[in-house]
Enzyme design. Sequence first.
Site, PDB file in Angstrom:
ATOM      1  N   ALA A 117       0.801  -1.229   0.000  1.00 41.93           N
ATOM      2  CA  ALA A 117       0.000   0.000   0.000  1.00 41.93           C
ATOM      3  C   ALA A 117       0.832   1.278   0.000  1.00 41.93           C
ATOM      4  CB  ALA A 117      -0.916  -0.002   1.219  1.00 41.93           C
ATOM      5  N   ASN A 186       1.657  -3.861   7.764  1.00 40.48           N
ATOM      6  CA  ASN A 186       2.704  -4.440   6.932  1.00 40.48           C
ATOM      7  C   ASN A 186       3.561  -3.352   6.293  1.00 40.48           C
ATOM      8  OD1 ASN A 186       2.366  -7.362   7.052  1.00 40.48           O
ATOM      9  ND2 ASN A 186       0.395  -7.028   6.060  1.00 40.48           N
ATOM     10  N   HIS A 216      -0.669   6.772   4.909  1.00 40.46           N
ATOM     11  CA  HIS A 216       0.683   6.418   5.329  1.00 40.46           C
ATOM     12  C   HIS A 216       1.594   7.571   4.928  1.00 40.46           C
ATOM     13  CE1 HIS A 216      -0.643   2.280   5.969  1.00 40.46           C
ATOM     14  NE2 HIS A 216      -1.144   2.285   4.752  1.00 40.46           N
TER      15      HIS A 216
END
Length: 265
Positions: A117, A186, A216
Amino acid sequence: MTSALKVGLVGWGAIGRVVGTALAQQDVQGAELTCIVDNRPLGEAAPAPQVSFEDAVERCDLIVEAAGQGVVREWGERVLSSGTDLLVASTGALTDDELAKRLLAAGPGRVYFTSGAVGGLDLLQAVRSFGPLDEVRLTTTKLPSTLEQPWMEPELLDRMRAASGPLEVMSGTARDVPVKFPKSTNVAASVALAVGDLDAVRVRVVADPAAERTTHVIEASGPHGAYRFEVAHRPDPANPATSQIVPYAVLRSVAALAGRSGQIL
């Protein structure tokens, strides 16, 4: 004519369904879905034969893990020692130093990791080879409900559920955090793999009831420059703990391994 890469898919969840359907439809040139491994009977939902893990390893050139960190721990070395390659989506498993060392040393199969991602990992790897980074920070923000964990104290759960704004749930290193959030962080392990040091990456996990998108933010700096990457993804409706982009990152990795020409590496 080169034969197609025979792909075995482990996991028929939010990630696996997208990856498996695309492979079955031959959307990835040079790769074919050979079989699926899942601990539930899939019946007609499966676009390829459902087989045991042992059979999948025998049949395939590449095993794609889309089922969680436990699969990497239990099967990673066995896949590689058989001579079959392994593509890991659940990079959080690599926060176990001993497991990471064993996987990287195993063979003759090769282990690969998908970017998942987040972006910018290729640049971080390039910077690392140029010189050390002084500071690397990752801040991940998600809906509170996607971050609830069995180990959390009732007081923290109550604060998360009652939060009216951003609330820091945990901070630590990329070694510590993915273990506590095995389905949600992750990205932290992926950044650490790119940087080459689990303890060098400082991670903050933030719960925000207004987080329509999962974000993120990676910030890194060193003698050679400063770098900042931010992504904001729609959570997957079938599994809000992951982002909708993840299966497409997996498919991009499969395409690269299948030898698709003319792409950015």
